[in-house]
Scaffold this motif. Structure first.
Motif, PDB file in Angstrom:
ATOM      1  N   PRO A 235      18.969   4.440  10.675  1.00  0.00           N
ATOM      2  CA  PRO A 235      18.930   3.015  10.966  1.00  0.00           C
ATOM      3  C   PRO A 235      17.850   2.275  10.185  1.00  0.00           C
ATOM      4  O   PRO A 235      17.773   1.054  10.240  1.00  0.00           O
ATOM      5  CB  PRO A 235      18.606   2.988  12.468  1.00  0.00           C
ATOM      6  N   GLY A 236      17.011   3.016   9.473  1.00  0.00           N
ATOM      7  CA  GLY A 236      15.890   2.420   8.762  1.00  0.00           C
ATOM      8  C   GLY A 236      14.578   2.961   9.303  1.00  0.00           C
ATOM      9  O   GLY A 236      14.537   3.690  10.296  1.00  0.00           O
ATOM     10  N   TRP A 237      13.499   2.610   8.661  1.00  0.00           N
ATOM     11  CA  TRP A 237      12.192   3.108   9.074  1.00  0.00           C
ATOM     12  C   TRP A 237      11.100   2.159   8.604  1.00  0.00           C
ATOM     13  O   TRP A 237      11.282   1.381   7.672  1.00  0.00           O
ATOM     14  CB  TRP A 237      11.944   4.509   8.526  1.00  0.00           C
ATOM     15  N   ASP A 238       9.958   2.227   9.287  1.00  0.00           N
ATOM     16  CA  ASP A 238       8.804   1.413   8.936  1.00  0.00           C
ATOM     17  C   ASP A 238       7.842   2.224   8.082  1.00  0.00           C
ATOM     18  O   ASP A 238       7.716   3.445   8.245  1.00  0.00           O
ATOM     19  CB  ASP A 238       8.060   0.938  10.183  1.00  0.00           C
ATOM     20  N   VAL A 239       7.131   1.539   7.175  1.00  0.00           N
ATOM     21  CA  VAL A 239       6.069   2.179   6.414  1.00  0.00           C
ATOM     22  C   VAL A 239       4.741   1.504   6.740  1.00  0.00           C
ATOM     23  O   VAL A 239       4.698   0.312   7.072  1.00  0.00           O
ATOM     24  CB  VAL A 239       6.341   2.151   4.899  1.00  0.00           C
ATOM     25  N   ALA A 240       3.668   2.273   6.647  1.00  0.00           N
ATOM     26  CA  ALA A 240       2.363   1.809   7.103  1.00  0.00           C
ATOM     27  C   ALA A 240       1.270   2.388   6.211  1.00  0.00           C
ATOM     28  O   ALA A 240       1.539   2.883   5.112  1.00  0.00           O
ATOM     29  CB  ALA A 240       2.160   2.219   8.567  1.00  0.00           C
ATOM     30  N   ILE A 241       0.032   2.338   6.698  1.00  0.00           N
ATOM     31  CA  ILE A 241      -1.148   2.738   5.928  1.00  0.00           C
ATOM     32  C   ILE A 241      -1.890   3.824   6.694  1.00  0.00           C
ATOM     33  O   ILE A 241      -2.050   3.736   7.914  1.00  0.00           O
ATOM     34  CB  ILE A 241      -2.065   1.528   5.695  1.00  0.00           C
ATOM     35  N   ALA A 242      -2.349   4.849   5.985  1.00  0.00           N
ATOM     36  CA  ALA A 242      -3.105   5.934   6.609  1.00  0.00           C
ATOM     37  C   ALA A 242      -4.564   5.871   6.188  1.00  0.00           C
ATOM     38  O   ALA A 242      -4.885   5.586   5.034  1.00  0.00           O
ATOM     39  CB  ALA A 242      -2.512   7.292   6.220  1.00  0.00           C
TER      40      ALA A 242
END
Length: 284
Positions: A235-242
């Motif tokens: 369905p899709g996905w979120d990307v973020a910062i580590a």
């Protein structure tokens, strides 16, 4: 395992859970300020997010890293990361350990999946500030292929997808496998869309960002499917910062910067420069 292609799979096809903000333990922001440099890890050869164009490092994540550093008040230095076997390994190399060859880790890493189980498994980092929602799309050669037909009707067409990615599994395995013999494997989603643009493929499936970027760079050579992709498993996905788990105040500063940045014209302009429509993350 989640490798970089796992980002293209909606995190191994798992539903993306709401991820509570991680609480970190230490405060190395002073070290960043004292050095005057924010070290930002980005993936190598990952158009439109981070790649070299005529020898110059460019991309959405590259520009975001520069903007984050500017708002902290320091310069930016990039760590170009070759994707490892999985994103867990990438986090070890880029964020909390460094490479076995002695390369120092970065202060932050962009384009990390924002997923509860993944975050719990990687407790040496905190994953903060989801900034984009990714999904999949199809591009077609408008002269040879109707992009709106049910995908099973593409049998006999020349199809392209990144090897061992979800677009590959989708085209090769869905619809009873009728398209499997028509799929040609390439090194990236961008390469798959470019195969449509240069006429060596009739259709390709890649991330929506890769499709939009390629069509932006070569207008008029291909079209994007307007309807959804039937039977697409992600369905899709979120990307973020580590950030490293002992980087509490740096993580807090990055979250605050991104909260301001996502509502700014500058943020949307970064995406627009690469032909990518900004889609906000649904997590956070």
């Amino acid at each position: 395992m989640i490798d970089r292609r796992g980002l293209l799979s909606g995190l191994g096809l798992a539903a993306i859970g709401a991820l509570a903000p991680a609480r970190l333990l230490a405060a190395p922001l002073d070290s960043v300020l004292a050095s005057g440099v924010l070290r930002v890890a980005v993936y190598r050869d990952f158009q439109p997010w981070s790649w070299r164009r005529d020898g110059v490092l460019v991309g959405i994540d590259v520009d975001l890293g520069l903007e984050i550093a500017r708002r902290i008040g320091v310069k930016v230095d990039y760590l170009e990361l070759a994707a490892g076997e999985d994103v867990d390994e990438d986090l070890r190399t880029a964020v909390w350990r460094g490479s076995l060859l002695g390369m120092a880790p970065a202060d932050i890493m962009l384009h990390v999946p924002y997923d509860r189980e993944f975050a719990l498994r990687n407790d040496r980092v905190a994953i903060v500030a989801p900034y984009f929602r990714e999904s999949f799309a199809m591009a077609c050669n408008g002269e040879t292929t109707d992009c709106e037909v049910p995908p099973a009707q593409l049998k006999g067409k020349r199809l392209a997808a990144e090897l061992d990615s979800i677009p590959d599994f989708y085209l090769s395995g869905s619809f009873g496998g009728v398209l499997r013999a028509d799929v040609r494997h390439v090194v990236s989603g961008s390469a798959a869309v470019n195969a449509v643009i240069d006429g060596s493929a009739d259709a390709a499936v890649a991330t929506r960002a890769q499709v939009e970027n390629a069509l932006h760079d070569s207008p008029g050579h291909a079209t994007e499917r307007k309807g959804p992709l039937p039977a697409m498993m992600s369905p899709g996905w979120d990307v973020a910062i580590a950030v490293k788990d002992n980087s509490r105040d740096l993580g807090d500063r990055v979250e605050a910067i991104m909260a301001e940045l996502v509502d700014s014209d500058a943020f949307k302009a970064i995406f627009a420069a690469y032909g990518v429509t900004y889609r906000p993350a649904i997590s956070g």
